[in-house]
Design a protein around this motif. Structure first.
Motif, PDB file in Angstrom:
ATOM      1  N   LYS A   1      58.760   6.377  89.965  1.00  0.00           N
ATOM      2  CA  LYS A   1      57.620   6.847  91.181  1.00  0.00           C
ATOM      3  C   LYS A   1      57.680   8.398  91.269  1.00  0.00           C
ATOM      4  O   LYS A   1      58.661   8.760  91.736  1.00  0.00           O
ATOM      5  CB  LYS A   1      57.607   6.214  92.263  1.00  0.00           C
ATOM      6  N   LYS A   2      56.518   8.867  90.880  1.00  0.00           N
ATOM      7  CA  LYS A   2      56.738  10.495  90.912  1.00  0.00           C
ATOM      8  C   LYS A   2      56.177  10.715  92.349  1.00  0.00           C
ATOM      9  O   LYS A   2      55.235  10.260  92.879  1.00  0.00           O
ATOM     10  CB  LYS A   2      55.938  11.121  90.121  1.00  0.00           C
ATOM     11  N   ILE A   3      56.952  11.609  93.100  1.00  0.00           N
ATOM     12  CA  ILE A   3      56.355  11.691  94.404  1.00  0.00           C
ATOM     13  C   ILE A   3      56.023  13.289  94.319  1.00  0.00           C
ATOM     14  O   ILE A   3      56.498  14.322  93.827  1.00  0.00           O
ATOM     15  CB  ILE A   3      57.784  11.942  95.330  1.00  0.00           C
TER      16      ILE A   3
ATOM     17  N   GLU B   1      56.270  10.394 102.002  1.00  0.00           N
ATOM     18  CA  GLU B   1      56.319   9.067 101.156  1.00  0.00           C
ATOM     19  C   GLU B   1      57.693   8.644 100.641  1.00  0.00           C
ATOM     20  O   GLU B   1      57.900   7.382 100.570  1.00  0.00           O
ATOM     21  CB  GLU B   1      55.350   9.388  99.811  1.00  0.00           C
TER      22      GLU B   1
ATOM     23  N   GLU C   1      59.589   5.055 101.381  1.00  0.00           N
ATOM     24  CA  GLU C   1      60.002   4.135 100.356  1.00  0.00           C
ATOM     25  C   GLU C   1      61.368   3.968 100.591  1.00  0.00           C
ATOM     26  O   GLU C   1      61.739   2.788 100.337  1.00  0.00           O
ATOM     27  CB  GLU C   1      59.742   5.244  98.895  1.00  0.00           C
TER      28      GLU C   1
ATOM     29  N   ASP D   1      64.581   6.659  89.881  1.00  0.00           N
ATOM     30  CA  ASP D   1      63.392   5.713  90.524  1.00  0.00           C
ATOM     31  C   ASP D   1      62.332   6.532  91.069  1.00  0.00           C
ATOM     32  O   ASP D   1      61.269   6.095  91.079  1.00  0.00           O
ATOM     33  CB  ASP D   1      64.127   4.946  91.561  1.00  0.00           C
ATOM     34  N   TYR D   2      62.874   7.697  91.653  1.00  0.00           N
ATOM     35  CA  TYR D   2      61.803   8.596  92.362  1.00  0.00           C
ATOM     36  C   TYR D   2      62.038   9.938  91.957  1.00  0.00           C
ATOM     37  O   TYR D   2      63.434  10.242  91.609  1.00  0.00           O
ATOM     38  CB  TYR D   2      61.990   8.454  93.730  1.00  0.00           C
TER      39      TYR D   2
END
Lengths: 252, 331
Positions: free
Chosen positions: A232-234, A241, A245, B304-305
């Motif tokens: 997941k790109k933030i 966000e 998460e 993951d991020y």
């Protein structure tokens, strides 16, 4: 003073890892094998000790392994690379390293008759990271064992060492002979020079048959690790966000 | 009578998280086998509340092997003590955690107990035909290996953070002393002093959260944001190899192939490109957050991020956001 450096022949970290169809064996095709990086620390320390006292120190490098089919999978050439650091002779025990118990018994059977003052190992090999062999050899030969050593100085028949422990370092005194496993810090890695490489070509390399030992642990199969979860790109402007998460996963 | 023995490692007078992980593993294994758990404490004395703590995490019996010469950990002496106990009571199974001391002691124990050793396993051994099988991580996190043995006694070491310590209180716990005197030979490698580094900090190998910085931070003077983020998260700090090599950070913070291998629940990599040697030491972390201004940094592939941004700009805002969240959710 007689030093034994035991090294492992391991796939390079950057290499792609594949297995035989039944998953029991590493597929060695196209894999580049290197001297285990932790073993490079003990080879470098042995080379330092040898340099300080060239006629009084004799260093043997040992590996338990069989030469592979390709030139990038050759135990003998890795032993020669080690010799190129200025070390004296090499021994290859001609057997596949089945488990730690098997390898430790091969080394102990060889070392028993040789009268080594120092038995040097890397703290673990980068293939299975078990840290089994040095401690097993120490127990088989009933010698003092210092693991995760970050320094060793020798005075007469005694050594002063430092050992890494959780949250610090411990100083240890031990009589020789002793078994040591090395952590980063024991010595700076060395790159052999041309003269060393040339000389290594003619240094003795003995190939010995293994002693009979029944391994105690066998590999059933290898699997690839489970796939990573989705990435997941933030957006840096919506940093909350990420916090949410992580909180959802109970990490904050 | 048969049992699963567990070495209850004492560190600075207490049982660490790794000991509780080993206890939980022993309890799970013993339940599957229908056996009791015997927790073995080796040392000069036992910590306060030993039986309460060990029973809380599933021990049925506490075995004390106490001797003045066992005040400091010496692998040979501790391994001999444990081997003598296993032999005297014919204990077929033993669990240790793969801490620095557990790794030093387990191989010697396996030889002197004439046993088999499964090291760094990530789950409790399972019955398989006449023996047991277990999983461990191999080839720098690039594979999982299933290993098997039918040789007893079976000694296993549990990889750190592989098992979550779980309370499993026992209604009653008994205590027993086992007499053991180490021989002069077992005491040859003697500790003569300890240098502690930053004792107020969480040790890297035990930390559940690790905040790590790389060359992208440009200099040691910029580590304030790493320290502060670690502090608000209750995390340990780490660094990449180049950073330790140039002396921006001490070597004991270096995580990666030749440094320390860790597998925390959360690894936050800031300004680290993610060279394969670095990933070899951290890729088994359960959650990975990568902050890097280079969208092509290889680390993003295992994350993951990911946040593509300037660390100096985004990390202070992350710290504020976590503080705000914690303030709103702590009562």
């Amino acid at each position: 003073m007689k030093i034994l450096c035991c090294i492992s022949h391991v796939p390079d970290t950057t290499t792609r890892i594949q297995f035989s169809a039944d998953g029991t064996q590493l597929d060695r095709t196209g894999v580049t094998f290197i001297v285990n990086p932790y073993d490079d620390f003990v080879l470098a320390r042995a080379a330092e000790l040898k340099e300080k006292n060239p006629s009084g120190v004799h260093v043997t490098v040992l590996c338990v392994g069989k030469n592979g089919a390709s030139s990038t999978d050759n135990v003998d050439s890795n032993l020669r690379k080690a010799l190129a650091l200025g070390l004296d002779e090499a021994v290859r025990i001609d057997a596949l390293p089945v488990d730690g118990y098997f390898v430790a018994n091969q080394i102990a059977a060889y070392a028993e008759k040789q009268g080594f003052d120092l038995l040097f190992f890397g703290k673990e090999s980068i293939d299975y990271n078990g840290s089994q062999v040095p401690g097993m050899v120490a127990a088989l030969l009933n010698l003092p064992y210092i693991s995760y050593a970050t320094s060793i100085e020798i005075a007469g028949q005694k050594a002063v060492l430092t050992r890494e422990i959780t949250g610090g370092k411990e100083r240890i005194e031990s009589p020789l002979p002793l078994v040591l496993s090395a952590q980063k810090g024991l010595a700076e890695w060395r790159i052999p020079n041309v003269r060393g490489i040339m000389q290594a070509k003619t240094k003795p390399l003995h190939v010995l048959p293994p002693v009979e030992v029944t391994p105690r642990v066998q590999t059933l199969r290898h699997e690839l690790p489970p796939a990573k979860g989705p990435f997941k790109k933030i957006d840096p402007d919506k940093i909350e966000e990420l916090v949410q998460e992580l909180a959802n996963k109970g990490l904050i | 009578m048969s049992a699963v023995a567990v070495w209850a490692e004492v560190s600075e007078g207490r049982f660490k998280k790794s000991t509780l992980e080993a206890l939980t593993a022993a309890r799970t294994w013993a339940d599957a086998l229908g056996l009791p758990v015997w927790a073995v404490v080796i040392g000069k004395e036992v910590p306060q509340n030993t039986s309460q703590v060990l029973a809380e995490y599933g021990a049925d019996k506490v075995i004390r092997i106490l001797h003045p010469e066992l005040a400091e950990f010496i692998p040979a002496a501790y391994a001999r003590a444990m081997a003598a106990f296993l032999a005297a009571h014919k204990v077929p199974y033993a669990v240790l955690s793969q801490t620095y001391n557990g790794r030093a002691m387990a191989p010697m124990l396996s030889v002197w107990a004439d046993g088999a050793l499964l090291s760094g396993i990530v789950q409790v051994p399972e019955k398989e035909s006449a023996g047991f099988r277990a999983r461990r991580i191999a080839y720098s996190n690039k594979a999982i290996e299933w290993v098997y043995t039918d040789h007893l006694p079976l000694i296993v070491t549990m990889r750190a953070n592989a098992i979550i310590p779980a309370r499993a209180p026992r209604p009653s716990v008994s205590e027993e002393d086992f007499a053991f005197t180490p021989s002069a030979e077992d005491l040859r490698a003697r500790p003569v002093g300890v240098e502690k580094v930053a004792t107020d900090k969480i040790p890297l190998t035990e930390a559940e959260i690790v905040v790590s910085g790389g060359r992208g931070l440009k200099g040691p003077e910029n580590w304030g944001i790493i320290e502060e983020l670690a502090q608000v998260l209750g995390a340990a700090t780490a660094c990449s190899k180049p950073v330790a090599d140039v002396g921006w950070r001490p070597h004991h913070e270096h995580v990666g192939q030749t440094g320390i291998q860790i597998s925390p629940n959360l690894y936050i990599a800031i300004g680290i490109s993610g060279a394969i040697q670095h990933l070899a030491g951290v890729a088994s972390s359960k959650n990975i957050v990568v902050i890097n201004n280079d969208p092509e940094a290889p680390f993003f592939k295992v994350a993951d991020y990911g946040i593509v941004a300037d660390a100096f700009e985004v990390v202070p805002r992350l710290i504020e956001a976590i503080k705000k969240y914690k303030a709103e959710h702590t009562h």
